[in-house]
Each structure stands twice: as structure tokens, then as C-alpha cells.
Design a protein around this motif. Sequence first.
Motif, PDB file in Angstrom:
ATOM      1  N   GLU A 133       0.754  -1.198   0.095  1.00 21.94           N
ATOM      2  CA  GLU A 133       0.101  -0.339  -0.300  1.00 21.94           C
ATOM      3  C   GLU A 133       0.659   1.208  -0.675  1.00 21.94           C
ATOM      4  O   GLU A 133       0.522   2.429  -0.280  1.00 21.94           O
ATOM      5  CB  GLU A 133      -1.041   0.241   1.933  1.00 21.94           C
ATOM      6  CG  GLU A 133      -2.034  -0.788   1.000  1.00 21.94           C
ATOM      7  CD  GLU A 133      -1.771  -2.428   2.170  1.00 21.94           C
ATOM      8  OE1 GLU A 133       0.089  -2.640   1.730  1.00 21.94           O
ATOM      9  OE2 GLU A 133      -1.960  -3.229   1.114  1.00 21.94           O
ATOM     10  N   SER A 169       0.369   3.135  -4.903  1.00 21.42           N
ATOM     11  CA  SER A 169       0.152   4.769  -5.942  1.00 21.42           C
ATOM     12  C   SER A 169       1.158   5.628  -6.416  1.00 21.42           C
ATOM     13  O   SER A 169       0.495   6.228  -7.380  1.00 21.42           O
ATOM     14  CB  SER A 169      -0.971   5.727  -4.034  1.00 21.42           C
ATOM     15  OG  SER A 169       0.269   5.688  -3.619  1.00 21.42           O
ATOM     16  N   GLY A 187      -4.822  -5.548  -6.468  1.00 23.27           N
ATOM     17  CA  GLY A 187      -4.460  -4.927  -5.660  1.00 23.27           C
ATOM     18  C   GLY A 187      -3.268  -4.319  -6.922  1.00 23.27           C
ATOM     19  O   GLY A 187      -2.243  -4.104  -6.629  1.00 23.27           O
TER      20      GLY A 187
END
Length: 219
Positions: free
Chosen positions: A121, A125, A139
Motif C-alpha cells: 500500500e 499509488s 491490488g
Amino acid sequence: MPSNDVITQEALNVYLKDLPDWREVPGAIAAVYETKGSAEAIELFSDIAGAAEMDNHHPDVDWRYNLIFVTTTSHDVGGQITARDIALASKISERANALGATARTDLVGVVEVCIDTDNPEAIASQWAAGLGYKFLTDGSLADPNRRGPAIWFQGTDTPNDNRLHLDVWVPDSESQPILAALEASGVNAQADNAPAFTVITDSQGNRFCICTEAGRWPE
């Protein structure tokens, strides 16, 4: 079966027995056809486009001189295989056969970039922003235009020193000559998880995996 139903792995295995030109790749089915020349390849491309318009279901098609690479999946259900994909694959095989095209299952393949990380995580991005990719439900990241390789984050508490590696997806039916050639070249092949994947380490310590559909997804 409604056309938008996702096909189970067990059902897909049965369908593929009747579609010998096609192989399973992550989230899709794929085929490669070799024609006599470029004119015949263009004709097959046109026939595939016609079938896609008739079904309102559009595969990814890549033309390379006398080779047609085609992949079909159902994006409206998150990139999974549905009855629409099976129906379209059957029509494409019929058109290819009518044109005398040869199925080249040895050329079916997909390459993914994998990143070892103990915190996906924290970086996902950043990669999405840099590449202009979109997130998938599992994911991973995908090129919205479906041209570049997918990015897969391999979650691990002990990331490898060399955090980047490639997953090279090939049909299980075509994997043995590839593995034999690799072993003959002098790599280290760790086959603990074969045939799902075999970890290849080259003579300088770089790694990639030869992955197949066999034993990978639950029935």
C-alpha cells in the motif's frame, strides 16, 4: 448460462478442451494465429473485428506481419473470463480455420513486472501515478490501454535484495521446452512450486519466474 456469468476454473478447463487453439493466461484466454502472409493476417483481423461487433464484445488484437495475437476477457466484471469470452473464442477459431491459419500455442504468453515489498500500500499509488496505470481488484496495476505489462506487488516480510523480477506466463503445455532451454543455459531453477511457477536465477543473481496456469488457480 447468462452471458455475463463468470466461469469457474473447473468449467473453464472443460471449455478449453473444445478450444485447442486457446490457452489460459491471468484473467483471460489467449490465442496466436500464423497466416500465409500479411494479406491473410489482415483478413483474419477483419473477421475478428466483425465477430466482435456482432457479439458487442471486443478482444485485444495485435497484428505482427503474418501473426495475429488475440486475448479476450470481460472488463465489465473486473477482468475475468465469462461465457462471452468462450463464445467469441469459438467464433475466432472458426474464422481462423476457414482462412487456413495455424494456431501457435507456443507463442502465447504474458509478462508481468513483480515487486517484492513488505508494504504494498505504501508504494502502489506511486507506481500508478508514474505509469498512469489503474488498480485492479486484486491490488495489481494495469495499463488502461492494455499495452504495457501489469505490475504485481509480491507481499513478503522478507523482500529479496533484488526486489524487481518478471513473471513470464506461458501455457503449461508449452513450458517444458522453455525450462529445458533455461537449464541448458546454466541457470539455477528452483522447481518447488512447479508447474505453477519455477523460480529462475541467472548467473548474476537476477530472478524471473516461469509461470503456468497448472496448479495456480483453485478449481
